[in-house]
Design an enzyme around this catalytic site. Structure first.
Site, PDB file in Angstrom:
ATOM      1  N   PHE A  64       0.803  -1.317  -0.203  1.00 20.91           N
ATOM      2  CA  PHE A  64      -0.281  -0.015   0.099  1.00 20.91           C
ATOM      3  C   PHE A  64       0.737   1.346   0.019  1.00 20.91           C
ATOM      4  CE2 PHE A  64      -3.073   2.963   1.966  1.00 20.91           C
ATOM      5  CZ  PHE A  64      -4.150   2.776   1.103  1.00 20.91           C
ATOM      6  N   HIS A  95      -8.230  -7.793   3.462  1.00 15.54           N
ATOM      7  CA  HIS A  95      -8.328  -6.635   2.557  1.00 15.54           C
ATOM      8  C   HIS A  95      -7.537  -6.716   1.207  1.00 15.54           C
ATOM      9  CE1 HIS A  95      -5.259  -5.557   5.415  1.00 15.54           C
ATOM     10  NE2 HIS A  95      -4.898  -4.457   4.868  1.00 15.54           N
ATOM     11  N   PHE A 120       5.148  -2.128 -12.346  1.00 16.51           N
ATOM     12  CA  PHE A 120       4.300  -2.751 -11.514  1.00 16.51           C
ATOM     13  C   PHE A 120       4.865  -4.247 -11.204  1.00 16.51           C
ATOM     14  CE2 PHE A 120       0.124  -5.312 -10.346  1.00 16.51           C
ATOM     15  CZ  PHE A 120      -0.041  -4.721  -9.192  1.00 16.51           C
ATOM     16  N   ARG A 134       6.261 -17.441  -8.795  1.00 17.99           N
ATOM     17  CA  ARG A 134       6.624 -16.075  -9.375  1.00 17.99           C
ATOM     18  C   ARG A 134       7.697 -15.272  -9.022  1.00 17.99           C
ATOM     19  NH1 ARG A 134       6.632 -14.639 -13.299  1.00 17.99           N
ATOM     20  NH2 ARG A 134       5.447 -13.244 -13.863  1.00 17.99           N
TER      21      ARG A 134
HETATM   22  N1  INI Z   1       0.897  -5.556   2.437  1.00 21.14           N
HETATM   23  C1  INI Z   1       1.486  -6.403   1.469  1.00 21.14           C
HETATM   24  O1  INI Z   1       2.366  -6.062   0.871  1.00 21.14           O
HETATM   25  N2  INI Z   1       0.972  -7.686   1.058  1.00 21.14           N
HETATM   26  C2  INI Z   1       0.036  -8.132   1.584  1.00 21.14           C
HETATM   27  O2  INI Z   1      -0.324  -9.590   1.625  1.00 21.14           O
HETATM   28  C3  INI Z   1      -0.541  -7.438   2.814  1.00 21.14           C
HETATM   29  N3  INI Z   1      -1.671  -8.043   3.303  1.00 21.14           N
HETATM   30  O3  INI Z   1      -1.945  -9.401   3.652  1.00 21.14           O
HETATM   31  O4  INI Z   1      -2.506  -7.451   4.432  1.00 21.14           O
HETATM   32  C4  INI Z   1      -0.203  -6.235   2.972  1.00 21.14           C
HETATM   33  N4  INI Z   1      -0.811  -5.383   4.035  1.00 21.14           N
HETATM   34  C5  INI Z   1      -0.231  -3.906   4.537  1.00 21.14           C
HETATM   35  C6  INI Z   1      -0.342  -2.935   3.672  1.00 21.14           C
HETATM   36  O5  INI Z   1       0.314  -2.919   2.571  1.00 21.14           O
HETATM   37  C7  INI Z   1      -0.225  -1.641   4.435  1.00 21.14           C
HETATM   38  O6  INI Z   1       1.280  -1.758   4.709  1.00 21.14           O
HETATM   39  C8  INI Z   1      -0.844  -1.313   5.682  1.00 21.14           C
HETATM   40  O7  INI Z   1      -2.277  -1.484   5.395  1.00 21.14           O
HETATM   41  C9  INI Z   1      -0.500  -0.056   6.318  1.00 21.14           C
HETATM   42  O8  INI Z   1      -0.843   0.942   5.462  1.00 21.14           O
END
Ligand code: INI
Length: 161
Positions: A64, A95, A120, A134
Site C-alpha cells: 500500500f 483486505h 508494477f 513467480r
Molecule cells: N501488504 C502487502 O504488501 N502484502 C499483503 O499481503 C498485505 N496483507 O496481507 O495485508 C499487506 N498489508 C499491509 C499494507 O500494505 C499496508 O502496509 C498497511 O495496510 C498499512 O498501510
C-alpha cells in the site's frame, strides 16, 4: 504484394542499463517473497549493465505504501525509472483487493502524472505457492520488471520525453 506499415517508423525500446538510474521500492510485508524478487531484480540489473552506484533501494512497510515512495524517488529526481516489488497474497488478508488494487492504481498514477516509468512488479496471488513460483530463479517477476523498466526508459527517450 501487400504493404505493411510495421517497420518504417517502428519504435522499440532497448534493454540497456548503462547510465540508467533505477529505484527499487520494496514492501517488507511478505519479505520472504520480496527478498526473492530483489534477488531477481539484482541479477537483471547486473546482466543489463546498470551500475551499482545508479541503484537506490527503498523499503516500505507494505504494498500500500509503495506508490508514495515511488513518487518521492521520481519527484526528487533520483531516478530514471522505478521498479516496485511487493507481494500481496489473498489467503493472508481480508483486505487483499484494497491493498492490491490501490497499489496498482497508485503506481499507474505516478507514472502517468510524472512521465517516468514506474513498473508494477507486485505479485498479487491467490496463495503462497503461486507467490513462490513467480519469485523463483527461472521465473522471477523482479527480473522481468527490471527489463521492463529499461525498455521503457529507452522507448520514452526515443519518443522525446
Ligand atoms: N501488504 C502487502 O504488501 N502484502 C499483503 O499481503 C498485505 N496483507 O496481507 O495485508 C499487506 N498489508 C499491509 C499494507 O500494505 C499496508 O502496509 C498497511 O495496510 C498499512 O498501510
Amino acid at each position: 504484394m501487400s504493404t505493411n506499415f510495421r517497420s518504417a517508423n517502428a519504435v522499440t525500446g532497448e534493454v540497456d542499463g548503462s547510465g540508467v538510474r533505477i529505484g527499487l521500492v520494496l514492501g517488507r510485508f511478505n519479505d520472504h517473497i520480496t527478498e526473492r524478487l530483489l534477488e531477481g531484480a539484482e541479477n537483471a540489473l547486473a546482466v543489463h549493465g546498470v551500475a551499482e552506484a545508479d541503484v537506490t533501494v527503498v523499503w516500505v512497510p507494505g504494498a500500500f505504501e509503495i506508490p508514495l515512495a515511488a513518487k518521492a524517488l521520481v519527484v526528487h529526481g533520483h531516478v530514471d525509472a522505478v521498479v516496485c516489488l511487493g507481494a500481496v497474497i489473498r489467503g493472508e488478508t481480508s483486505h487483499y483487493d484494497f491493498v492490491a488494487g490501490e497499489c496498482a492504481r497508485g503506481i499507474q498514477d505516478v507514472q502517468l502524472e510524472t512521465g517516468v516509468p514506474v513498473v508494477f512488479g507486485v505479485l498479487t496471488t491467490e496463495n503462497l505457492e503461486q507467490a513462490l513460483a513467480r519469485s523463483a530463479e527461472d521465473d522471477n517477476k523482479g527480473e522481468e520488471s527490471v527489463r521492463t523498466a529499461l525498455e521503457m526508459v529507452s522507448l520514452l527517450g526515443q519518443l522525446g520525453s
